[in-house]
Scaffold this motif. Structure first.
Motif, PDB file in Angstrom:
ATOM      1  N   VAL A  50       0.821  -1.210   0.000  1.00 16.79           N
ATOM      2  CA  VAL A  50       0.000   0.000   0.000  1.00 16.79           C
ATOM      3  C   VAL A  50       0.857   1.263   0.000  1.00 16.79           C
ATOM      4  N   PHE A  51       2.096   1.191   0.522  1.00 19.99           N
ATOM      5  CA  PHE A  51       2.973   2.355   0.531  1.00 19.99           C
ATOM      6  C   PHE A  51       3.394   2.739  -0.880  1.00 19.99           C
ATOM      7  N   VAL A  52       3.483   1.776  -1.778  1.00 15.20           N
ATOM      8  CA  VAL A  52       3.797   2.079  -3.177  1.00 15.20           C
ATOM      9  C   VAL A  52       2.640   2.859  -3.801  1.00 15.20           C
ATOM     10  N   LEU A  53       1.416   2.426  -3.528  1.00 12.44           N
ATOM     11  CA  LEU A  53       0.260   3.135  -4.066  1.00 12.44           C
ATOM     12  C   LEU A  53       0.167   4.545  -3.492  1.00 12.44           C
ATOM     13  N   GLY A  54       0.526   4.688  -2.212  1.00 11.47           N
ATOM     14  CA  GLY A  54       0.535   6.015  -1.615  1.00 11.47           C
ATOM     15  C   GLY A  54       1.549   6.926  -2.283  1.00 11.47           C
ATOM     16  N   ALA A  55       2.731   6.397  -2.576  1.00 10.63           N
ATOM     17  CA  ALA A  55       3.769   7.197  -3.224  1.00 10.63           C
ATOM     18  C   ALA A  55       3.348   7.644  -4.616  1.00 10.63           C
ATOM     19  N   ALA A  56       2.501   6.841  -5.259  1.00  8.04           N
ATOM     20  CA  ALA A  56       2.008   7.201  -6.594  1.00  8.04           C
ATOM     21  C   ALA A  56       0.850   8.189  -6.531  1.00  8.04           C
ATOM     22  N   GLY A  57       0.399   8.524  -5.316  1.00  4.90           N
ATOM     23  CA  GLY A  57      -0.721   9.447  -5.171  1.00  4.90           C
ATOM     24  C   GLY A  57      -2.074   8.805  -5.372  1.00  4.90           C
ATOM     25  N   LEU A  58      -2.118   7.471  -5.442  1.00  2.00           N
ATOM     26  CA  LEU A  58      -3.372   6.786  -5.736  1.00  2.00           C
ATOM     27  C   LEU A  58      -4.270   6.634  -4.518  1.00  2.00           C
ATOM     28  N   LEU A  59      -3.747   6.953  -3.335  1.00  2.00           N
ATOM     29  CA  LEU A  59      -4.564   6.873  -2.117  1.00  2.00           C
ATOM     30  C   LEU A  59      -5.162   8.221  -1.733  1.00  2.00           C
ATOM     31  N   ASP A  60      -4.764   9.286  -2.398  1.00  2.98           N
ATOM     32  CA  ASP A  60      -5.251  10.616  -2.040  1.00  2.98           C
ATOM     33  C   ASP A  60      -6.769  10.681  -2.179  1.00  2.98           C
ATOM     34  N   GLY A  61      -7.425  11.060  -1.072  1.00  2.00           N
ATOM     35  CA  GLY A  61      -8.875  11.175  -1.088  1.00  2.00           C
ATOM     36  C   GLY A  61      -9.607   9.854  -1.063  1.00  2.00           C
ATOM     37  N   ARG A  62      -8.881   8.763  -0.819  1.00  2.00           N
ATOM     38  CA  ARG A  62      -9.496   7.438  -0.811  1.00  2.00           C
ATOM     39  C   ARG A  62      -9.392   6.810   0.578  1.00  2.00           C
ATOM     40  N   ARG A  63     -10.288   5.854   0.824  1.00  2.00           N
ATOM     41  CA  ARG A  63     -10.161   4.981   1.986  1.00  2.00           C
ATOM     42  C   ARG A  63      -9.193   3.860   1.641  1.00  2.00           C
ATOM     43  N   CYS A  64      -8.438   3.386   2.626  1.00  2.00           N
ATOM     44  CA  CYS A  64      -7.541   2.268   2.366  1.00  2.00           C
ATOM     45  C   CYS A  64      -7.349   1.456   3.638  1.00  2.00           C
ATOM     46  N   ALA A  65      -6.964   0.208   3.455  1.00  2.00           N
ATOM     47  CA  ALA A  65      -6.644  -0.682   4.559  1.00  2.00           C
ATOM     48  C   ALA A  65      -5.133  -0.727   4.736  1.00  2.00           C
ATOM     49  N   ALA A  66      -4.717  -1.057   5.954  1.00  2.00           N
ATOM     50  CA  ALA A  66      -3.294  -1.220   6.241  1.00  2.00           C
ATOM     51  C   ALA A  66      -3.145  -2.178   7.403  1.00  2.00           C
ATOM     52  N   HIS A  67      -2.036  -2.879   7.431  1.00  2.24           N
ATOM     53  CA  HIS A  67      -1.731  -3.697   8.605  1.00  2.24           C
ATOM     54  C   HIS A  67      -1.737  -2.790   9.827  1.00  2.24           C
ATOM     55  N   TRP A  68      -2.297  -3.277  10.934  1.00  2.11           N
ATOM     56  CA  TRP A  68      -2.440  -2.409  12.111  1.00  2.11           C
ATOM     57  C   TRP A  68      -1.104  -1.864  12.614  1.00  2.11           C
ATOM     58  N   ARG A  69      -0.004  -2.585  12.351  1.00  2.00           N
ATOM     59  CA  ARG A  69       1.301  -2.079  12.788  1.00  2.00           C
ATOM     60  C   ARG A  69       1.777  -0.915  11.931  1.00  2.00           C
ATOM     61  N   HIS A  70       1.257  -0.821  10.700  1.00  2.91           N
ATOM     62  CA  HIS A  70       1.736   0.187   9.753  1.00  2.91           C
ATOM     63  C   HIS A  70       0.781   1.354   9.587  1.00  2.91           C
ATOM     64  N   ALA A  71      -0.414   1.255  10.156  1.00  2.00           N
ATOM     65  CA  ALA A  71      -1.466   2.230   9.847  1.00  2.00           C
ATOM     66  C   ALA A  71      -1.068   3.653  10.225  1.00  2.00           C
ATOM     67  N   GLU A  72      -0.513   3.831  11.399  1.00  2.00           N
ATOM     68  CA  GLU A  72      -0.159   5.178  11.849  1.00  2.00           C
ATOM     69  C   GLU A  72       0.911   5.788  10.953  1.00  2.00           C
ATOM     70  N   GLN A  73       1.910   4.983  10.573  1.00  2.00           N
ATOM     71  CA  GLN A  73       2.966   5.506   9.711  1.00  2.00           C
ATOM     72  C   GLN A  73       2.429   5.836   8.326  1.00  2.00           C
ATOM     73  N   LEU A  74       1.526   5.013   7.812  1.00  2.00           N
ATOM     74  CA  LEU A  74       0.933   5.287   6.503  1.00  2.00           C
ATOM     75  C   LEU A  74       0.150   6.595   6.539  1.00  2.00           C
ATOM     76  N   ALA A  75      -0.608   6.796   7.608  1.00  2.00           N
ATOM     77  CA  ALA A  75      -1.399   8.023   7.723  1.00  2.00           C
ATOM     78  C   ALA A  75      -0.508   9.253   7.824  1.00  2.00           C
ATOM     79  N   ARG A  76       0.620   9.129   8.522  1.00  2.00           N
ATOM     80  CA  ARG A  76       1.546  10.258   8.618  1.00  2.00           C
ATOM     81  C   ARG A  76       2.203  10.556   7.272  1.00  2.00           C
ATOM     82  N   ARG A  77       2.589   9.496   6.577  1.00  2.00           N
ATOM     83  CA  ARG A  77       3.336   9.697   5.325  1.00  2.00           C
ATOM     84  C   ARG A  77       2.421  10.208   4.214  1.00  2.00           C
TER      85      ARG A  77
END
Length: 320
Positions: A110-137
């Motif tokens: 999911v971090f690759v999709l985030g880097a491509a801007g494909l998560l902007d304005g979208r809902r997404c799932a993440a492993h619970w250990r990574h969720a906070e870091q994904l939201a920050r990044r």
């Protein structure tokens, strides 16, 4: 139509997460009357890649293979949370979504999709250990840290390893019907359907270092989860006014006293269901819920499953 599927991999790709995509879309099951996908593994960083498992992966396909795909899957990989990604890969993913191709991530993919801007304005799932870091990044993303997968078409994201299977089967079910998805699941010997909204089994111990003021009260609450307490009583233990205590508690734990207590009670109930033979009524009493009905209600709200189903999952059918 779901016919042409590509798994795009980078150096450090995790073999199991790649294998999930290969297992669902890469096997020829035509002898059972099931669809055969035009499947390939493509590299975003040259033909020879390493894995954390100590062996390499070679593929004859590069990013050009993504141009004809109906679905591009991005498995997890080592250091995906912090690394930079090839600009050519990110451009290829953006072009794919623009022309109507679906993209699906497994775990940290999911971090690759985030880097491509494909998560902007979208809902997404993440492993619970990574969720906070994904939201920050990627702050423009609405991260749902508790669910198995999210289908925000054309972007599908899944949480941990096994949730990638659920997301892939969900897409097959969506495009080709439940019979096809169920027969693939039966071949894989996995549950044919786990809803995306089902909760991950998450353990979130409180970060003590952040609780300078209310730490002693938290320790007392953990030792007395079976007691009914009010904010006024907790504030008195902390030698604070109730409003001051509630404000400090929110600042240091990120939640209210009631929600924190409820979460700790659910965690205790999970532990007792996994490790003891006590009845649900007895566990409800020890965990501070009072009755089995109250425990079931809060358990379903927090985890999306019942206490007995949870016990069967972790201890086998005979335990329930």
């Amino acid at each position: 139509m779901l016919k042409n599927v590509v798994a795009v991999v980078l150096d450090g790709v995790h073999p199991f997460e790649l294998g999930v995509v290969c297992e669902v879309f890469g096997l020829d099951r035509s002898d059972e009357g099931l669809p055969v996908y035009d499947f390939a593994v493509a590299s975003g960083e040259g033909p020879a890649l390493t894995t954390p498992a100590g062996f390499g992966v070679r593929t004859e396909h590069g990013l050009e293979r993504l141009e004809s795909a109906d679905l591009i899957a991005v498995p997890a990989g080592k250091a995906y949370l912090t690394r930079d990604y090839p600009p050519e890969l990110l451009d290829a993913l953006r072009r794919a979504v623009d022309r109507g191709t679906r993209v699906l991530s497994v775990c940290s993919g999911v971090f690759v999709l985030g880097a491509a801007g494909l998560l902007d304005g979208r809902r997404c799932a993440a492993h619970w250990r990574h969720a906070e870091q994904l939201a920050r990044r990627y702050p423009r993303t609405d991260v749902e840290p508790d669910v198995l997968y999210v289908d925000d078409d054309p972007v599908i994201t899944s949480a941990g390893t096994a949730a990638g299977i659920d997301a892939c089967l969900h897409l097959v079910r969506k495009e080709q019907g439940p019979e096809v998805a169920n027969r693939i699941a039966r071949r894989m010997v996995v549950p044919p359907h786990r809803d995306g909204g089902q909760a991950q089994y998450v353990e979130r111990p409180l970060p003590r270092s952040r609780c300078d003021t209310v730490g002693e009260v938290l320790a007392w609450m953990e030792r007395h989860l079976d007691r009914e307490v009010t904010v006024e009583q907790l504030a008195a233990r902390a030698h604070m006014a109730p409003r001051t205590f509630a404000r400090r508690f929110q600042q240091e734990t990120g939640t209210t006293p009631y929600r924190w207590l409820l979460r700790q009670r659910v965690l205790l109930a999970q532990h007792l269901l996994e490790s003891t033979d006590e009845t649900v009524d007895a566990i409800a009493g020890r965990a501070g819920f009072g009755t089995a009905a109250a425990l079931r209600h809060q358990f379903v709200r927090a985890l999306g499953t019942t206490p007995n189903a949870y016990r069967r999952t972790f201890r086998g059918p005979s335990a329930a």
